[in-house]
Write a protein that holds these residues in place. Structure first.
Motif, short mmCIF file in Angstrom:
data_model
loop_
_atom_site.label_atom_id
_atom_site.label_comp_id
_atom_site.label_asym_id
_atom_site.label_seq_id
_atom_site.Cartn_x
_atom_site.Cartn_y
_atom_site.Cartn_z
N LYS A 1 0.83 -1.19 0.00
CA LYS A 1 0.00 0.00 0.00
C LYS A 1 0.87 1.24 0.00
O LYS A 1 0.52 2.23 -0.64
CB LYS A 1 -0.92 0.01 1.22
CG LYS A 1 -2.27 -0.58 0.99
CD LYS A 1 -3.14 -0.37 2.21
CE LYS A 1 -4.57 -0.50 1.85
NZ LYS A 1 -5.46 -0.39 3.00
N GLY A 2 1.99 1.18 0.74
CA GLY A 2 2.88 2.34 0.80
C GLY A 2 3.39 2.71 -0.57
O GLY A 2 3.44 3.89 -0.93
N ILE A 3 3.78 1.73 -1.37
CA ILE A 3 4.30 2.00 -2.72
C ILE A 3 3.19 2.60 -3.58
O ILE A 3 3.40 3.59 -4.29
CB ILE A 3 4.86 0.72 -3.35
CG1 ILE A 3 6.12 0.28 -2.61
CG2 ILE A 3 5.18 0.91 -4.83
CD1 ILE A 3 6.64 -1.09 -3.00
N THR A 4 2.00 2.02 -3.51
CA THR A 4 0.88 2.52 -4.32
C THR A 4 0.52 3.94 -3.92
O THR A 4 0.33 4.80 -4.80
CB THR A 4 -0.35 1.60 -4.14
OG1 THR A 4 0.03 0.27 -4.47
CG2 THR A 4 -1.49 2.02 -5.03
N LEU A 5 0.43 4.19 -2.63
CA LEU A 5 0.10 5.54 -2.17
C LEU A 5 1.18 6.54 -2.55
O LEU A 5 0.88 7.69 -2.88
CB LEU A 5 -0.12 5.55 -0.65
CG LEU A 5 -1.41 4.85 -0.18
CD1 LEU A 5 -1.40 4.66 1.34
CD2 LEU A 5 -2.64 5.63 -0.62
N SER A 6 2.44 6.11 -2.54
CA SER A 6 3.52 7.03 -2.93
C SER A 6 3.42 7.39 -4.40
O SER A 6 3.68 8.51 -4.79
CB SER A 6 4.88 6.42 -2.61
OG SER A 6 5.15 5.31 -3.46
N LYS A 7 3.02 6.42 -5.21
CA LYS A 7 2.87 6.69 -6.65
C LYS A 7 1.67 7.60 -6.92
O LYS A 7 1.64 8.33 -7.90
CB LYS A 7 2.73 5.39 -7.43
CG LYS A 7 4.04 4.62 -7.49
CD LYS A 7 3.90 3.34 -8.26
CE LYS A 7 5.24 2.60 -8.26
NZ LYS A 7 5.18 1.34 -8.95
N MET A 8 0.69 7.55 -6.01
CA MET A 8 -0.49 8.39 -6.17
C MET A 8 -0.25 9.80 -5.61
O MET A 8 -1.10 10.67 -5.74
CB MET A 8 -1.69 7.74 -5.46
CG MET A 8 -2.14 6.45 -6.14
SD MET A 8 -3.41 5.55 -5.21
CE MET A 8 -4.69 6.74 -5.04
N GLY A 9 0.90 9.99 -4.96
CA GLY A 9 1.23 11.32 -4.43
C GLY A 9 0.75 11.56 -3.02
O GLY A 9 0.84 12.67 -2.50
#
Length: 192
Positions: free
Chosen positions: A1-9
């Motif tokens: 989730k951390g990676i996905t959220l980081s890509k979403m800004g």
């Protein structure tokens, strides 16, 4: 989730999930923890949070997360660490990490070269074996064909001998029959 959220800004939520994942991996080592530390450090570098990235770097070093890592992960750790140390202003240590990364890069290149050489040797051996099998099959077919031809020649020779013996017997019997017929004619009383 951390990676996905980081890509979403969504940096704050991403940091929260990365921290939860780090807490979860606190007792573990291996590729999960290594990938987690690398992903988090890279995210923090991109976000400009150098202090947290440096803290995560120190945590990874103190825990020995990359002590038994494979060459690629160790290389990635050294390059990411070099960036963190450079941004932190620790240029001497950063240069050391870049040197370590370069040495690992050379090792990876040598490993890949030897792997490629082994693969080429395997392919060559396989192709040689395939050719040998092909030659063996052709030799087997040739030998089988030769045996069939010899058998055919032997049968023809045998039939020729039998035919020749039959002809000799036929002419002997015919000759004997003619002699017997002539003797019968000669031994027959002459009627006058």
């Amino acid at each position: 989730k951390g990676i996905t959220l980081s890509k979403m800004g969504n940096e704050s939520s991403a940091i929260e999930y990365f921290k939860k994942a780090l807490d979860f991996s606190a007792k573990g080592y291996g590729s999960f923890a290594q990938n987690l530390y690398l992903s988090y450090m890279n995210f923090l570098l991109e976000a400009g949070n150098i202090e947290e990235a440096y803290r995560i770097y120190q945590d990874a070093v103190s825990r020995g997360i990359f002590k038994n890592a494979n060459l690629r992960d160790t290389y990635s750790f050294h390059t990411t660490s070099a960036k963190v140390l450079e941004m932190k202003g620790q240029l001497k240590e950063s240069v050391e990490r870049w040197k370590d990364a370069q040495a690992l890069s050379d090792s990876l290149a040598k490993f890949n070269e030897s792997r490629i050489a082994r693969e080429l040797q395997h392919k060559y051996k396989s192709s040689v074996l395939e050719k040998e099998v092909e030659v063996s099959k052709l030799t087997e077919k040739s030998l089988k064909h030769e045996v069939e031809l010899r058998t055919l020649y032997l049968l023809i020779a045998l039939l020729s001998c039998i035919s020749l013996i039959g002809l000799v017997l036929y002419y002997r019997l015919r000759h004997r029959y003619k002699i017997q017929e002539r003797e019968k004619l000669e031994n027959r009383p002459v009627i006058t």
